[in-house]
Design a protein around this motif. Structure first.
Motif, PDB file in Angstrom:
ATOM      1  N   PHE A 183       0.832  -0.945   0.025  1.00 25.51           N
ATOM      2  CA  PHE A 183       0.032  -0.182   0.076  1.00 25.51           C
ATOM      3  C   PHE A 183       1.009   1.217   0.012  1.00 25.51           C
ATOM      4  N   HIS A 184       2.041   1.160   0.418  1.00 23.18           N
ATOM      5  CA  HIS A 184       3.125   2.451   0.256  1.00 23.18           C
ATOM      6  C   HIS A 184       3.608   2.550  -1.093  1.00 23.18           C
ATOM      7  N   GLN A 185       3.324   1.724  -2.191  1.00 18.68           N
ATOM      8  CA  GLN A 185       3.945   1.765  -3.490  1.00 18.68           C
ATOM      9  C   GLN A 185       3.052   3.138  -3.950  1.00 18.68           C
TER      10      GLN A 185
ATOM     11  N   ALA B  28       3.815 -12.179  -8.107  1.00 15.44           N
ATOM     12  CA  ALA B  28       5.099 -11.465  -7.649  1.00 15.44           C
ATOM     13  C   ALA B  28       5.001 -10.173  -6.565  1.00 15.44           C
ATOM     14  N   TYR B  29       3.537  -9.936  -6.732  1.00 14.47           N
ATOM     15  CA  TYR B  29       3.262  -8.442  -5.890  1.00 14.47           C
ATOM     16  C   TYR B  29       2.744  -8.716  -4.678  1.00 14.47           C
ATOM     17  N   PRO B  30       3.125  -8.370  -3.379  1.00 17.09           N
ATOM     18  CA  PRO B  30       4.618  -7.865  -3.389  1.00 17.09           C
ATOM     19  C   PRO B  30       5.306  -9.225  -2.930  1.00 17.09           C
ATOM     20  N   PRO B  31       6.712  -8.801  -3.551  1.00 17.79           N
ATOM     21  CA  PRO B  31       7.511  -9.840  -3.365  1.00 17.79           C
ATOM     22  C   PRO B  31       7.807 -10.828  -1.979  1.00 17.79           C
ATOM     23  N   GLY B  32       7.384 -10.230  -1.004  1.00 24.62           N
ATOM     24  CA  GLY B  32       7.459 -10.883   0.289  1.00 24.62           C
ATOM     25  C   GLY B  32       6.415 -12.002   0.577  1.00 24.62           C
TER      26      GLY B  32
END
Length: 114
Positions: free
Chosen positions: A42-44, A108-112
């Motif tokens: 959400f901070h992207q 892949a979103y988000p990578p973690g």
């Protein structure tokens, strides 16, 4: 028991707009990982979040166009499945036996979240 729980959850959504589930047996490490990665997502910038935007072929996605009673709500929603895919009924009708598979728009979103 299930009917009582469903009523209580329904009342929480109707009266408060949300509910908090406790004693769900999901490991704290997993919930912490999900929370941290949601913060990263959400901070992207908006253009990055829009890469996984909700559409007719990707119901498990990002959405910032939520409407209640034809009025735009200023919320952001990001549905994400921690498993590869899940199977759900196509409708809520008991006679309907059709099943659809839901999966992440872009895993892949988000990578973690892997």
């Amino acid at each position: 028991m299930k009917a009582k729980l469903a009523k209580e959850v329904g009342a929480a959504f109707r009266d408060w707009g949300f509910f908090h589930c406790i004693n769900h047996c999901i490991p704290k490490k997993l919930t912490d990982t999900v929370t941290e990665n949601l913060k990263l997502f959400f901070h992207q910038p908006l253009e990055e979040k829009m890469k996984v935007q909700l559409d007719l072929t990707h119901p498990v996605s990002y959405n910032n166009n939520y409407f209640t009673s034809n009025v735009r709500d200023w919320v952001e929603i990001y549905d994400y499945i921690l498993k590869d895919k899940i199977e759900v009924p196509v409708t809520h009708e008991q006679e309907d036996t059709m099943i659809m598979q839901l999966h992440n728009h872009r895993p892949a979103y988000p990578p973690g979240f892997q």
